[in-house]
Write an enzyme that holds these catalytic residues in place. Sequence first.
Site, PDB file in Angstrom:
ATOM      1  N   ARG A  46       0.875  -1.180   0.000  1.00 20.35           N
ATOM      2  CA  ARG A  46       0.000   0.000   0.000  1.00 20.35           C
ATOM      3  C   ARG A  46       0.906   1.222   0.000  1.00 20.35           C
ATOM      4  O   ARG A  46       1.197   1.801   1.044  1.00 20.35           O
ATOM      5  CB  ARG A  46      -0.906  -0.042   1.235  1.00 20.35           C
ATOM      6  CG  ARG A  46      -1.979   1.026   1.269  1.00 20.35           C
ATOM      7  CD  ARG A  46      -3.009   0.705   2.339  1.00 20.35           C
ATOM      8  NE  ARG A  46      -3.968   1.766   2.534  1.00 20.35           N
ATOM      9  CZ  ARG A  46      -3.801   2.774   3.389  1.00 20.35           C
ATOM     10  NH1 ARG A  46      -2.715   2.864   4.123  1.00 20.35           N
ATOM     11  NH2 ARG A  46      -4.740   3.686   3.499  1.00 20.35           N
ATOM     12  N   SER A 115     -12.555  -3.365  -1.434  1.00 17.42           N
ATOM     13  CA  SER A 115     -12.886  -2.833  -0.108  1.00 17.42           C
ATOM     14  C   SER A 115     -14.384  -2.617   0.030  1.00 17.42           C
ATOM     15  O   SER A 115     -15.037  -2.123  -0.893  1.00 17.42           O
ATOM     16  CB  SER A 115     -12.197  -1.482   0.111  1.00 17.42           C
ATOM     17  OG  SER A 115     -10.813  -1.616   0.083  1.00 17.42           O
ATOM     18  N   LYS A 144      -5.576   5.179   8.533  1.00 18.03           N
ATOM     19  CA  LYS A 144      -6.171   5.683   7.281  1.00 18.03           C
ATOM     20  C   LYS A 144      -6.958   6.942   7.601  1.00 18.03           C
ATOM     21  O   LYS A 144      -8.009   6.877   8.236  1.00 18.03           O
ATOM     22  CB  LYS A 144      -7.079   4.600   6.687  1.00 18.03           C
ATOM     23  CG  LYS A 144      -7.665   4.946   5.326  1.00 18.03           C
ATOM     24  CD  LYS A 144      -8.479   3.761   4.816  1.00 18.03           C
ATOM     25  CE  LYS A 144      -9.465   4.125   3.724  1.00 18.03           C
ATOM     26  NZ  LYS A 144      -8.867   4.342   2.426  1.00 18.03           N
TER      27      LYS A 144
HETATM   28  N1  TZP Z   1      -8.694   0.425   5.198  1.00 18.31           N
HETATM   29  C1  TZP Z   1      -9.621   0.484   6.137  1.00 18.31           C
HETATM   30  S1  TZP Z   1      -8.961   0.745   7.673  1.00 18.31           S
HETATM   31  C2  TZP Z   1      -7.384   0.753   7.042  1.00 18.31           C
HETATM   32  C3  TZP Z   1      -7.422   0.566   5.681  1.00 18.31           C
HETATM   33  C4  TZP Z   1      -6.278   0.536   4.776  1.00 18.31           C
HETATM   34  C5  TZP Z   1      -6.162   0.961   7.872  1.00 18.31           C
HETATM   35  C6  TZP Z   1      -5.918  -0.159   8.807  1.00 18.31           C
HETATM   36  O1  TZP Z   1      -4.758   0.081   9.555  1.00 18.31           O
HETATM   37  P1  TZP Z   1      -4.559  -0.468  11.031  1.00 18.31           P
HETATM   38  O2  TZP Z   1      -3.263   0.174  11.469  1.00 18.31           O
HETATM   39  O3  TZP Z   1      -4.427  -1.962  10.937  1.00 18.31           O
HETATM   40  O4  TZP Z   1      -5.731  -0.020  11.844  1.00 18.31           O
END
Ligand code: TZP
Length: 226
Positions: A46, A115, A144
């Site tokens: 990502r 997603s 995010k």
């Molecule tokens: N999509 C939804 S939440 C997220 C993404 C890419 C981030 C998740 O990161 P973390 O640090 O595991 O909460």
Amino acid sequence: LGELTPRLAFDLSLYVVVGPDCAGARRPSDIAVAAVQGGATMVQLRFKRMDRSRLIEEGREIVRLLRPSGVPVIVNDDVEAAVEIEAQGAHVGQGDMAPEKARKLMGGEMILGLSITGSGQVDSVDEAIVDYLGVGPVFLTATKSDAAAPMGLDGMAAVCRSTRLPVAAIGGIDVENTAAVIRAGADGIAVVSAVCSAADPRVAAELLARAVEAGRRPEGASPTRT
Ligand code: TZP
Ligand code: MG
């Protein structure tokens, strides 16, 4: 005939998402390798905001390093880059390239993830085109910045019940809440910070993999000795 090409196999149990943002001083490739050593079953690149030539370069290196493990490498957002670096798949969000178009670019073999941020998005998913769903955020996450509102375990469970596709739950998942996420119906967990921000990503992955296993056992059962 393209429809008869079998898809590559994958296992969502522990899906580790690596990016330059979370890697600190460490290279994304170091984290990816450590995560797989610890038991990650899938790795996503990502690389938001990374310039494309570096994405291709880093991506190729990670694909090369992980190839012997058989763990699939999935590229976020950039389907063309996924094809170019010979990754095993791509992952698109609701605002990214349409799955139909992604599938055309990828052919029949590569893995395609989508997603889902709310249960209203599930009905329109073509289960012949998309291979798995990334569902969340389940919990609040700082990773995010433009994440949708957390759907909670109940929201995630509702999505799991309304699709036949395997589900990787994402958003705020850590070693403490993993078993509950699996019990609520997820096939696996997708994590960024729980592995990438850990002092030792390999150990963090090991503990998460164990927590996934614990979530699959009947509640109260003790782990089998190995
Ligand atoms: N999509 C939804 S939440 C997220 C993404 C890419 C981030 C998740 O990161 P973390 O640090 O595991 O909460
Ligand atoms: Mg995206």
